[in-house]
Scaffold this motif. Structure first.
Motif, PDB file in Angstrom:
ATOM      1  N   ILE A 123      -7.679   7.161   0.841  1.00 41.64           N
ATOM      2  CA  ILE A 123      -7.197   5.812   0.504  1.00 41.64           C
ATOM      3  C   ILE A 123      -5.734   5.657   0.894  1.00 41.64           C
ATOM      4  O   ILE A 123      -5.333   4.649   1.492  1.00 41.64           O
ATOM      5  N   PHE A 124      -4.896   6.659   0.579  1.00 44.11           N
ATOM      6  CA  PHE A 124      -3.481   6.581   0.938  1.00 44.11           C
ATOM      7  C   PHE A 124      -3.302   6.542   2.459  1.00 44.11           C
ATOM      8  O   PHE A 124      -2.478   5.792   2.984  1.00 44.11           O
ATOM      9  N   ALA A 125      -4.088   7.348   3.166  1.00 46.24           N
ATOM     10  CA  ALA A 125      -3.961   7.441   4.626  1.00 46.24           C
ATOM     11  C   ALA A 125      -4.418   6.173   5.324  1.00 46.24           C
ATOM     12  O   ALA A 125      -4.106   5.976   6.506  1.00 46.24           O
ATOM     13  N   ALA A 126      -5.142   5.307   4.625  1.00 43.18           N
ATOM     14  CA  ALA A 126      -5.583   4.050   5.237  1.00 43.18           C
ATOM     15  C   ALA A 126      -4.400   3.220   5.719  1.00 43.18           C
ATOM     16  O   ALA A 126      -4.555   2.369   6.603  1.00 43.18           O
ATOM     17  N   ALA A 127      -3.210   3.477   5.164  1.00 41.69           N
ATOM     18  CA  ALA A 127      -2.015   2.751   5.605  1.00 41.69           C
ATOM     19  C   ALA A 127      -1.772   2.966   7.093  1.00 41.69           C
ATOM     20  O   ALA A 127      -1.310   2.051   7.798  1.00 41.69           O
ATOM     21  N   ILE A 128      -2.084   4.160   7.598  1.00 43.30           N
ATOM     22  CA  ILE A 128      -1.864   4.451   9.010  1.00 43.30           C
ATOM     23  C   ILE A 128      -2.811   3.631   9.878  1.00 43.30           C
ATOM     24  O   ILE A 128      -2.412   3.055  10.902  1.00 43.30           O
ATOM     25  N   THR A 129      -4.075   3.551   9.479  1.00 47.26           N
ATOM     26  CA  THR A 129      -5.045   2.745  10.231  1.00 47.26           C
ATOM     27  C   THR A 129      -4.715   1.261  10.116  1.00 47.26           C
ATOM     28  O   THR A 129      -4.876   0.503  11.090  1.00 47.26           O
ATOM     29  N   TRP A 185       0.844  -1.208   0.000  1.00 48.34           N
ATOM     30  CA  TRP A 185       0.000   0.000   0.000  1.00 48.34           C
ATOM     31  C   TRP A 185       0.878   1.256   0.000  1.00 48.34           C
ATOM     32  O   TRP A 185       0.632   2.190  -0.776  1.00 48.34           O
ATOM     33  N   LEU A 186       1.887   1.263   0.858  1.00 51.08           N
ATOM     34  CA  LEU A 186       2.805   2.406   0.918  1.00 51.08           C
ATOM     35  C   LEU A 186       3.597   2.541  -0.383  1.00 51.08           C
ATOM     36  O   LEU A 186       3.791   3.656  -0.889  1.00 51.08           O
ATOM     37  N   ALA A 187       4.031   1.412  -0.921  1.00 49.01           N
ATOM     38  CA  ALA A 187       4.785   1.442  -2.180  1.00 49.01           C
ATOM     39  C   ALA A 187       3.909   1.946  -3.319  1.00 49.01           C
ATOM     40  O   ALA A 187       4.360   2.747  -4.162  1.00 49.01           O
ATOM     41  N   ALA A 188       2.659   1.495  -3.365  1.00 46.49           N
ATOM     42  CA  ALA A 188       1.747   1.938  -4.415  1.00 46.49           C
ATOM     43  C   ALA A 188       1.480   3.436  -4.312  1.00 46.49           C
ATOM     44  O   ALA A 188       1.381   4.143  -5.330  1.00 46.49           O
ATOM     45  N   THR A 189       1.363   3.934  -3.076  1.00 46.43           N
ATOM     46  CA  THR A 189       1.193   5.376  -2.874  1.00 46.43           C
ATOM     47  C   THR A 189       2.364   6.150  -3.473  1.00 46.43           C
ATOM     48  O   THR A 189       2.179   7.149  -4.187  1.00 46.43           O
ATOM     49  N   ALA A 190       3.579   5.684  -3.182  1.00 47.98           N
ATOM     50  CA  ALA A 190       4.768   6.353  -3.705  1.00 47.98           C
ATOM     51  C   ALA A 190       4.813   6.291  -5.229  1.00 47.98           C
ATOM     52  O   ALA A 190       5.150   7.287  -5.895  1.00 47.98           O
ATOM     53  N   VAL A 191       4.479   5.131  -5.800  1.00 47.09           N
ATOM     54  CA  VAL A 191       4.499   4.987  -7.258  1.00 47.09           C
ATOM     55  C   VAL A 191       3.503   5.938  -7.913  1.00 47.09           C
ATOM     56  O   VAL A 191       3.813   6.625  -8.902  1.00 47.09           O
ATOM     57  N   LEU A 192       2.288   5.991  -7.385  1.00 45.63           N
ATOM     58  CA  LEU A 192       1.266   6.871  -7.954  1.00 45.63           C
ATOM     59  C   LEU A 192       1.679   8.339  -7.865  1.00 45.63           C
ATOM     60  O   LEU A 192       1.464   9.112  -8.804  1.00 45.63           O
ATOM     61  N   GLN A 193       2.276   8.725  -6.755  1.00 45.96           N
ATOM     62  CA  GLN A 193       2.607  10.136  -6.559  1.00 45.96           C
ATOM     63  C   GLN A 193       3.896  10.548  -7.262  1.00 45.96           C
ATOM     64  O   GLN A 193       4.045  11.722  -7.618  1.00 45.96           O
ATOM     65  N   LEU A 194       4.796   9.611  -7.470  1.00 44.69           N
ATOM     66  CA  LEU A 194       6.103   9.970  -8.028  1.00 44.69           C
ATOM     67  C   LEU A 194       6.269   9.579  -9.492  1.00 44.69           C
ATOM     68  O   LEU A 194       7.041  10.244 -10.216  1.00 44.69           O
ATOM     69  N   LEU A 195       5.575   8.549  -9.948  1.00 39.89           N
ATOM     70  CA  LEU A 195       5.854   8.016 -11.278  1.00 39.89           C
ATOM     71  C   LEU A 195       4.709   8.150 -12.274  1.00 39.89           C
ATOM     72  O   LEU A 195       4.942   8.082 -13.480  1.00 39.89           O
ATOM     73  N   VAL A 196       3.482   8.302 -11.796  1.00 38.68           N
ATOM     74  CA  VAL A 196       2.349   8.415 -12.714  1.00 38.68           C
ATOM     75  C   VAL A 196       2.195   9.871 -13.158  1.00 38.68           C
ATOM     76  O   VAL A 196       2.024  10.765 -12.316  1.00 38.68           O
ATOM     77  N   PRO A 197       2.246  10.146 -14.451  1.00 35.81           N
ATOM     78  CA  PRO A 197       2.153  11.541 -14.917  1.00 35.81           C
ATOM     79  C   PRO A 197       0.745  12.110 -14.753  1.00 35.81           C
ATOM     80  O   PRO A 197      -0.245  11.436 -15.018  1.00 35.81           O
ATOM     81  N   ALA A 241       3.681   8.726   1.141  1.00 30.84           N
ATOM     82  CA  ALA A 241       4.136   7.535   1.859  1.00 30.84           C
ATOM     83  C   ALA A 241       5.182   7.901   2.900  1.00 30.84           C
ATOM     84  O   ALA A 241       5.239   7.278   3.970  1.00 30.84           O
ATOM     85  N   SER A 242       5.998   8.913   2.619  1.00 22.02           N
ATOM     86  CA  SER A 242       6.994   9.353   3.599  1.00 22.02           C
ATOM     87  C   SER A 242       6.321   9.929   4.834  1.00 22.02           C
ATOM     88  O   SER A 242       6.749   9.660   5.974  1.00 22.02           O
ATOM     89  N   PHE A 243       5.264  10.713   4.636  1.00 23.59           N
ATOM     90  CA  PHE A 243       4.517  11.239   5.784  1.00 23.59           C
ATOM     91  C   PHE A 243       3.858  10.105   6.558  1.00 23.59           C
ATOM     92  O   PHE A 243       3.884  10.080   7.800  1.00 23.59           O
ATOM     93  N   ASN A 244       3.258   9.156   5.844  1.00 20.30           N
ATOM     94  CA  ASN A 244       2.593   8.043   6.517  1.00 20.30           C
ATOM     95  C   ASN A 244       3.573   7.222   7.338  1.00 20.30           C
ATOM     96  O   ASN A 244       3.248   6.788   8.447  1.00 20.30           O
ATOM     97  N   LEU A 245       4.779   6.990   6.813  1.00 20.68           N
ATOM     98  CA  LEU A 245       5.784   6.243   7.561  1.00 20.68           C
ATOM     99  C   LEU A 245       6.184   6.984   8.834  1.00 20.68           C
ATOM    100  O   LEU A 245       6.301   6.377   9.908  1.00 20.68           O
TER     101      LEU A 245
END
Length: 371
Positions: free
Chosen positions: A214-220, A160-172, A272-276
């Motif tokens: 959806i991204f913040a669900a990683a924290i829960t 989930w965290l990795a997917a968040t990073a991919v979407l935010q950093l790699l998807v145009p 993902a960095s904030f969530n971590l």
């Protein structure tokens, strides 16, 4: 005041106390600290007051962790309540229906809190703090219900965290490209402008929008893993405290490494960095409270916080519906008037006292607002 009315000893008192500390900041502690720094402008108090302001965009202050900490603690509660129902033989379909109902109610209460049904001249805002809590909680609770293997849920959290990073950093993002973490260029903000109805809280973005929830669900989800870990028969031990502290420290270091590598913590985007960082700090705080209150059994000091934590939704909604500052001014205004420059500070303290007294009355009556 005594602890005679407290729940059974098996209740994790540290969970209520830490939730109470979190809610205390929302109730007005942050205003007290800011006013204290204004009244007595020392370097320490000014730095402390700065921590009780949100960072403008990228970065991290203590105030940015209040909402994520609540989400984390809501996750800790999931296995503590859900697993016992499964053990009793409750139907998974009935539990799934309750999960969806709770999520829908929190979204609705969030809309009420935002004044969607009022006659305000501004457009309605549908996204909300309560709505995000509901969505993130529903995702984590559903995962707890469907995936019983803890190792698999850990893998899902990592993914989930990795997917968040991919979407935010790699998807145009159309018109901006990939990895543009700004108020208009991030994939969160683009998605909300395109699909989220109503007014956006940030104008061009909404920190509680659909991708953010959806991204913040990683924290829960991380909180639910901690809750599962706490269900072990030997959980109430210093070994558990050490394991939690080590895990929290590792998450903080990983989040800091992402930040150092150029992927900053941005609460409005729930990177993902904030969530971590939020997961790590929340775990460390939980380890601290758990060690002091539930392992060392130093509990009496936490009673005032537990009163707040056991009725967190009540005070969150109540502070919107009831003007406690006006009540404080009405009841204490003439008394604190001679204090001069300190009068505003004393009135803010009066707000906290009144709010706590209301919650204490609810506590004595066993009135707890839960969804």
């Amino acid at each position: 005041m005594t602890d005679k009315l407290l729940p059974t000893p098996r209740r994790m008192l540290s969970l209520d106390a830490l939730r109470g500390m979190d809610m205390l900041c929302i109730m007005g502690l942050e205003d007290v600290i800011r006013e204290l720094a204004h009244w007595c402008p020392t370097a320490f108090l000014e730095k402390l007051a700065e921590q009780f302001e949100h960072v403008p965009w990228a970065g991290l202050h203590a105030y940015d962790l209040i909402f994520p900490l609540f989400m984390f603690l809501s996750g800790v509660s999931i296995p503590l309540s859900m697993d016992s129902r499964l053990d009793r033989g409750d139907s998974r379909w009935d539990m799934w229906r309750k999960i969806l109902t709770r999520c829908a109610l929190l979204i609705l209460l969030g809309m009420v809190y935002n004044g969607v049904f009022s006659d305000k001249p501004v457009g309605p805002r549908f996204a909300s703090v309560l709505g995000q809590i509901g969505i993130a909680w529903a995702i984590a609770a559903s995962l707890q219900l469907v995936v019983r293997d803890t190792r698999k849920r850990v893998a899902i959290l990592v993914g989930w965290l990795a997917a968040t990073a991919v979407l935010q950093l790699l998807v145009p993002v159309p018109g901006h490209g990939a990895g543009v973490l700004t108020e208009t260029g991030a994939i969160n903000t683009w998605f909300d402008r395109l699909f989220l109805p109503g007014r956006l809280h940030g104008g061009s973005f909404d920190p509680e929008g659909i991708p953010s929830a959806i991204f913040a669900a990683a924290i829960t989800m991380a909180g639910s893993l901690v809750g599962t870990f706490m269900k072990r028969p030997d959980a109430y031990s210093w070994k558990t405290v050490g394991t939690l502290a080590a895990t929290g420290a590792a998450a903080v270091l990983l989040g800091w490494a992402c930040w150092a590598a150029g992927y900053p913590p941005i609460k409005s985007l729930w990177t993902a960095s904030f969530n971590l960082l939020a997961i790590g700090i929340a775990t460390l705080l939980f380890a601290l409270f758990f060690g002091i209150i539930d392992v060392a059994r130093c509990q009496s000091w936490s009673f005032a916080l537990r009163v707040i934590g056991m009725n967190s939704l009540t005070i969150y909604l109540g502070s919107k519906l009831v003007s406690f500052p006006d009540m404080s001014a009405f009841l204490f205004g003439r008394v604190v008037g001679p204090a001069g420059d300190a009068a505003p500070l004393l009135l803010l303290c009066g707000v906290l006292v009144l709010e706590w007294l209301v919650l204490y009355f609810f506590y004595r009556q066993r009135w707890f607002l839960r969804v």
